[in-house]
Write a protein that holds these residues in place. Sequence first.
Motif, PDB file in Angstrom:
ATOM      1  N   HIS A 190      39.017  -1.536  16.257  1.00 21.16           N
ATOM      2  CA  HIS A 190      39.086   0.273  15.858  1.00 21.16           C
ATOM      3  C   HIS A 190      39.702   0.061  14.571  1.00 21.16           C
ATOM      4  O   HIS A 190      39.561   0.884  13.741  1.00 21.16           O
ATOM      5  CB  HIS A 190      40.547   1.157  16.435  1.00 21.16           C
TER       6      HIS A 190
ATOM      7  N   ASP B   6      47.550   7.085  19.475  1.00 21.40           N
ATOM      8  CA  ASP B   6      46.599   6.598  19.268  1.00 21.40           C
ATOM      9  C   ASP B   6      47.205   4.833  18.581  1.00 21.40           C
ATOM     10  O   ASP B   6      48.569   5.347  18.067  1.00 21.40           O
ATOM     11  CB  ASP B   6      45.600   6.526  18.514  1.00 21.40           C
TER      12      ASP B   6
ATOM     13  N   MET C 270      42.899   4.236  12.521  1.00 20.43           N
ATOM     14  CA  MET C 270      41.679   5.568  12.815  1.00 20.43           C
ATOM     15  C   MET C 270      43.498   6.456  12.711  1.00 20.43           C
ATOM     16  O   MET C 270      42.460   7.368  12.153  1.00 20.43           O
ATOM     17  CB  MET C 270      42.154   5.455  14.537  1.00 20.43           C
TER      18      MET C 270
ATOM     19  N   ALA D 211      49.362   4.182  24.611  1.00 20.57           N
ATOM     20  CA  ALA D 211      49.198   4.878  25.908  1.00 20.57           C
ATOM     21  C   ALA D 211      49.836   4.456  27.675  1.00 20.57           C
ATOM     22  O   ALA D 211      49.949   4.798  28.081  1.00 20.57           O
ATOM     23  CB  ALA D 211      47.828   5.543  26.417  1.00 20.57           C
TER      24      ALA D 211
ATOM     25  N   THR E 164      42.146   0.985  28.092  1.00 23.24           N
ATOM     26  CA  THR E 164      43.464  -0.075  28.387  1.00 23.24           C
ATOM     27  C   THR E 164      42.708  -1.004  29.671  1.00 23.24           C
ATOM     28  O   THR E 164      41.725  -0.309  30.456  1.00 23.24           O
ATOM     29  CB  THR E 164      43.953   1.251  28.820  1.00 23.24           C
TER      30      THR E 164
HETATM   31  C1  LIG Z   1      36.729   5.180  21.762  1.00 24.08           C
HETATM   32  S1  LIG Z   1      37.838   5.828  20.851  1.00 24.08           S
HETATM   33  C2  LIG Z   1      37.896   7.617  21.074  1.00 24.08           C
HETATM   34  C3  LIG Z   1      38.553   8.577  20.186  1.00 24.08           C
HETATM   35  C4  LIG Z   1      38.487  10.464  20.225  1.00 24.08           C
HETATM   36  N1  LIG Z   1      39.249  10.644  21.393  1.00 24.08           N
HETATM   37  C5  LIG Z   1      37.474  10.495  19.682  1.00 24.08           C
HETATM   38  O1  LIG Z   1      36.600  11.291  20.660  1.00 24.08           O
HETATM   39  O2  LIG Z   1      36.650  10.421  18.458  1.00 24.08           O
HETATM   40  C6  LIG Z   1      39.175   5.667  21.508  1.00 24.08           C
HETATM   41  C7  LIG Z   1      40.519   5.614  21.301  1.00 24.08           C
HETATM   42  O3  LIG Z   1      41.498   4.621  21.740  1.00 24.08           O
HETATM   43  C8  LIG Z   1      42.114   4.590  21.478  1.00 24.08           C
HETATM   44  N2  LIG Z   1      43.023   3.330  22.015  1.00 24.08           N
HETATM   45  C9  LIG Z   1      42.766   2.454  22.952  1.00 24.08           C
HETATM   46  N3  LIG Z   1      43.598   1.703  23.340  1.00 24.08           N
HETATM   47  C10 LIG Z   1      44.716   2.756  23.140  1.00 24.08           C
HETATM   48  C11 LIG Z   1      45.927   2.438  23.995  1.00 24.08           C
HETATM   49  N4  LIG Z   1      46.452   1.447  24.743  1.00 24.08           N
HETATM   50  N5  LIG Z   1      46.877   3.241  23.950  1.00 24.08           N
HETATM   51  C12 LIG Z   1      46.063   5.081  22.824  1.00 24.08           C
HETATM   52  N6  LIG Z   1      45.606   4.455  22.177  1.00 24.08           N
HETATM   53  C13 LIG Z   1      43.888   3.644  22.627  1.00 24.08           C
HETATM   54  C14 LIG Z   1      40.999   3.427  20.425  1.00 24.08           C
HETATM   55  O4  LIG Z   1      42.429   3.090  19.090  1.00 24.08           O
HETATM   56  C15 LIG Z   1      40.697   4.778  19.536  1.00 24.08           C
HETATM   57  O5  LIG Z   1      41.457   6.121  18.511  1.00 24.08           O
END
Ligand SMILES: C[S@@+](CC[C@H](N)C(=O)[O-])C[C@H]1O[C@@H](n2cnc3c(N)ncnc32)[C@H](O)[C@@H]1O
Length: 265
Positions: free
Chosen positions: A13, A76, A81, A99, A121
């Motif tokens: 990301h 996040d 991001m 998360a 995840t």
């Molecule tokens: C597909 S993007 C979606 C972002 C936003 N919700 C949108 O719709 O534009 C997925 C997001 O999940 C975050 N992410 C991935 N694994 C994560 C984790 N374990 N904990 C928190 N955020 C996470 C990524 O950094 C990314 O910003």
Amino acid sequence: MPKTNAEAQIELHRALAPRYAYRYSFRFSRLFQEDWHAEMISHVPPGAERILDLGCGTGFFLAELEARHPGSVGLDISHEMLKVSSQYVPDARLVTGDAERLPFAAEAFDVVFCKGSLHHTRDHVGFLANCRDVLADRGVLIMSEPCNDNPFIRLARAVLYRKSPHFDVGDQGFTKKGIVGLCERAGFEVTRVKKYGFLAYVFAGFPDHLGVLRFVPGSALLTRLFIAVDRVLCALPLIGLLGFHIVVVARPSPGPARRRARRRR
Ligand SMILES: C[S@@+](CC[C@H](N)C(=O)[O-])C[C@H]1O[C@@H](n2cnc3c(N)ncnc32)[C@H](O)[C@@H]1O
């Protein structure tokens, strides 16, 4: 040494952050995203105030949540991001965190939104159990995740996730049965499941992947038409298999199931 998934997601990301700003920079793509957000927001129960957007990314959705519910929180794992988020939503509370290890008190929120982060995840039940723990007893989880009910979409997605540098090879979509089962194992009762997005999702949603509408006159009008057609298609029982995403609304299960899920952790 092999990277953990958290490290892989942070790295992935970091590279994707500028693409998201581009993705949301077109009128037609914003129209599509706003319709998607409206669909998710339509499931917020009356009186809900404390809102968490889990995996808020660059904050385009969080900005809408914050406008409706001042004090909304975005978490996040990717600081890069969130740096973009801080431009879109300077007033929201932004938290860099995982998360899978949420830094919030039990029952701190009335609504947890999760738009496209669960599939990044690896411990899906653990992720969902964390959502349940930070939700009030009468709270609600509102998710939208990639749907793999359609075998053609499942295949296309598998190839994309494996080959494209914009995904991690371990990312995966969900079937309706699969995601409902995960929610139940995490101590949720699923109250609503809807397919979302077909034509508008493909053509308007991600100009950083497929940018054809940038060159089409009347792209905003066309997007509105696609959105209307998709709404009809996704509501039809069989044709609903076309939906690229699945919107799931769930409440913490009352009593024993919730306690059992808590003990399992
Ligand atoms: C597909 S993007 C979606 C972002 C936003 N919700 C949108 O719709 O534009 C997925 C997001 O999940 C975050 N992410 C991935 N694994 C994560 C984790 N374990 N904990 C928190 N955020 C996470 C990524 O950094 C990314 O910003």
